[in-house]
Scaffold this active site. Structure first.
Site, PDB file in Angstrom:
ATOM      1  CG  HIS B 122     -19.311 -83.996 -43.463  1.00 58.75           C
ATOM      2  ND1 HIS B 122     -20.625 -83.807 -43.085  1.00 58.75           N
ATOM      3  CD2 HIS B 122     -18.652 -84.357 -42.332  1.00 58.75           C
ATOM      4  CE1 HIS B 122     -20.746 -84.043 -41.786  1.00 58.75           C
ATOM      5  NE2 HIS B 122     -19.559 -84.378 -41.308  1.00 58.75           N
ATOM      6  CG  ASP B 199     -17.769 -78.809 -45.795  1.00 60.52           C
ATOM      7  OD1 ASP B 199     -17.426 -78.099 -44.829  1.00 60.52           O
ATOM      8  OD2 ASP B 199     -18.033 -80.030 -45.685  1.00 60.52           O
ATOM      9  CD  GLN B 202     -12.351 -81.061 -40.393  1.00 64.66           C
ATOM     10  OE1 GLN B 202     -11.329 -80.813 -39.760  1.00 64.66           O
ATOM     11  NE2 GLN B 202     -13.415 -81.575 -39.815  1.00 64.66           N
ATOM     12  CE  LYS B 225     -16.132 -80.595 -37.852  1.00 68.49           C
ATOM     13  NZ  LYS B 225     -17.288 -80.925 -37.072  1.00 68.49           N
ATOM     14  CB  CYS B 365     -20.609 -87.476 -41.399  1.00 66.61           C
ATOM     15  SG  CYS B 365     -21.338 -87.594 -39.772  1.00 66.61           S
TER      16      CYS B 365
END
Lengths: 149, 409
Positions: B122, B199, B202, B225, B365
């Site tokens: 991302h 990251d 998610q 999220k 993104c």
């Protein structure tokens, strides 16, 4: 709101068979527009002689609305004086409710003012898509600023 | 099949209609809806306990501080952090990665060093590193992806040499669902003394995460999220590194002492939490984590695999539809990116919206990934605990309708 109003056949035709796609070899002005939120890209070459747009060519990729709008715009501006192009931009932006004022489309004389471009008036009812339709026109304005210095 | 549909009653927005159709909210990878438990926890703080944290010596401030700090303990526990003080509250995933890029990167990178990323990242795990590379003279290098959209680590030995000081990788792609090879990269990176920044935007919401097993040095994730509010996220880091790392932001609450020309920093985590933090948001984050723990993260993951399998099967019925992501539902996340014939993703999203189906359209993104795949945009459907098969059916019906609108033969 109906999808049929948005996706008129003339729009899908210009999307699938864009007119004036390519670039101009001789003297021209080039401008590029980008819609960063969605990634749509549009680029425009215009050739202006004695205050008249004598040629226009488009490049880029994006949704049906942005690409059809660009295709129709390129056809519409060829042969027009810069003043007439300014007027066309103004009418288009009124139609899209980007500029405030009365919608210039005369229902009694459909096609008389904006021609095929009138097919884009359905976009007005889908506010998030107005920026798609406007991308080529904003790019044209950039190109014209360069022409007129 | 794990059926979690009984949870839907906790999400009031799922009862509404859009354009006269039942809402099928399939954009949870962008942001999830919020259960009443989260809303009530935040509401309760504001109504009954609210004051600024860490400074007042009066009852309300003590209560707010306790609520804020117990949220930290809860979120730290959610990712099995060995020490809750390793959990720094940030504005979100993006801010968390920026903390590491500025705080660690500016001091530890110089010309000739390399930052290794993957092509599925991302922008949040690319752009901060580009900025730090510009400041330090370090160089960005990328791991490719293979035909099944997995990060290709076959050439890792060639690319991972002593020049590499940082490895940045997503644990789960928001575009393709690719599960990043975090453990493999961490093991290889640590051999050469590089740090690993994950990251988790998610992966943390969608799968059980244990930072010790993950092997990473830093993990970034955000609340919104995973059923929590916007405006808050977290950076987990190994204490030793957090202690060495400089703060990226200075101000109140992050100091031990301030003189006219120099200051000393507060201990971790306060060192990284300059200014008044998002207090109610932290409490909401804690409530979101509590909700997910009650559902059970194994159940969350199983439910998502079930839905992803079902969605991939149903999408395969649609002619001219291409899915960009790993084929095996057991080996991927639930974000499903696709294109349909020559219909642009934005047109698909508009048509689906008329059918009550909310999907994301665009580059998500991840423009370097889109360029790599040579597509300008995809539409993306994504799920969460409240998602049900009927919503997938509604999506499939909408896509058939899109073919009609566009006259795709």
């Amino acid at each position: 709101m109906s999808l049929e109003e948005l996706y008129r056949s003339v729009i899908l035709d210009h999307y699938r068979n864009p007119r004036r796609r390519g670039s101009i070899e001789g003297d021209h002005v080039h401008a590029e527009g980008l819609n960063p939120s969605c990634g749509d890209e549009f680029a425009l070459d215009i050739a202006v002689e004695d205050g008249t747009v004598v040629d226009a060519a488009i490049q880029g990729h994006g949704c049906s609305i942005s690409q059809a709008s660009g295709s129709m715009m390129a056809e519409a501006i060829i042969g027009k004086s810069l003043l007439e192009v300014d007027e066309l931009i103004h009418k288009f932006k009124l139609m899209m409710a980007i500029e405030e004022g009365e919608n210039p489309i005369d229902e009694s004389k459909p096609g008389a003012v904006l021609g095929d471009l009138e097919a884009l008036q359905g976009v007005r009812k889908f506010p998030v898509r107005i920026k798609c339709a406007d991308l080529p026109w904003a790019t044209l304005q950039d190109a014209l600023r360069e022409v007129t210095g | 099949m794990t059926d979690l549909r009984h949870l839907r009653k906790d999400f009031p927005v799922l009862e509404r209609t859009v354009n006269g159709k039942p809402l099928a909210f399939l954009d949870s990878a962008a942001s999830t809806q919020k259960p009443v438990q989260v809303l009530e926890a935040m509401d309760d703080l504001y109504r009954n306990h609210y004051a600024n944290v860490h400074r007042g010596s009066y009852q309300l401030s003590i209560e707010s501080t306790a609520a804020y700090e117990s949220a930290r303990v809860r979120v730290a526990d959610f990712i099995k952090a060995p020490d809750p003080n390793e959990l720094v509250f940030t504005k979100g995933t993006t801010a968390a990665i920026n903390h590491v890029a500025y705080g660690w990167g500016l001091d530890n990178l110089s010309a000739g060093d390399r930052i290794l990323l993957t092509k599925v990242e991302h922008h949040a795990n690319i752009v901060p590193w580009q900025i730090i590379a510009r400041h330090t003279g370090a160089e960005l290098v990328y791991l490719d992806i293979d035909e099944d959209f997995q990060v290709d680590i076959s050439s890792l030995d060639d690319i991972l040499d002593e020049r590499v000081k940082v490895v940045g990788v997503t644990a789960m792609s928001n575009v393709t669902g690719t599960i990043g090879p975090v453990r493999e990269l961490a093991d290889a990176a640590h051999q050469i003394g590089a740090i690993v920044v994950v990251d988790g935007a998610q992966a943390v919401p969608h799968s059980p995460v244990n930072v010790s097993e993950m092997g990473a040095d830093f993990l970034a994730f955000g609340a919104h999220k995973m059923l929590g509010p916007t405006g808050i996220g977290a950076l987990w880091g190994r204490m030793e590194l957090l202690e060495q790392m400089e703060p990226a932001e200075g101000g109140g609450e992050m100091i031990t002492d301030v003189r006219l020309h120099e200051s000393t920093w507060a201990p971790v985590p306060q060192k990284f939490e300059a200014g008044t933090p998002p207090i109610a948001e932290a409490v909401g984050f804690g409530a979101a984590v509590e909700y997910l723990q009650k559902v059970g993260m194994d159940a969350v993951r199983t439910h998502e695999i079930d839905l992803t399998r079902y969605a991939l099967q149903r999408l395969a019925e649609i002619p001219d539809l291409t899915v960009y992501g790993p084929a095996d539902p057991d080996n991927r996340g639930g974000a499903i990116s696709f294109t349909l014939a020559d219909i642009h993703a934005h047109d698909l999203a508009t048509i689906l919206d008329q059918e009550g189906v909310a999907v994301r359209a665009g580059h998500h993104c991840a423009k370097p990934l889109m360029r790599h795949l040579e597509i300008p945009a995809t539409a993306r459907a994504s799920f969460y605990v409240y998602s049900i098969r009927e919503e997938v059916d509604q999506l499939v019906d909408g896509l058939h309708h899109a073919r009609e609108v566009f006259g795709v033969a």
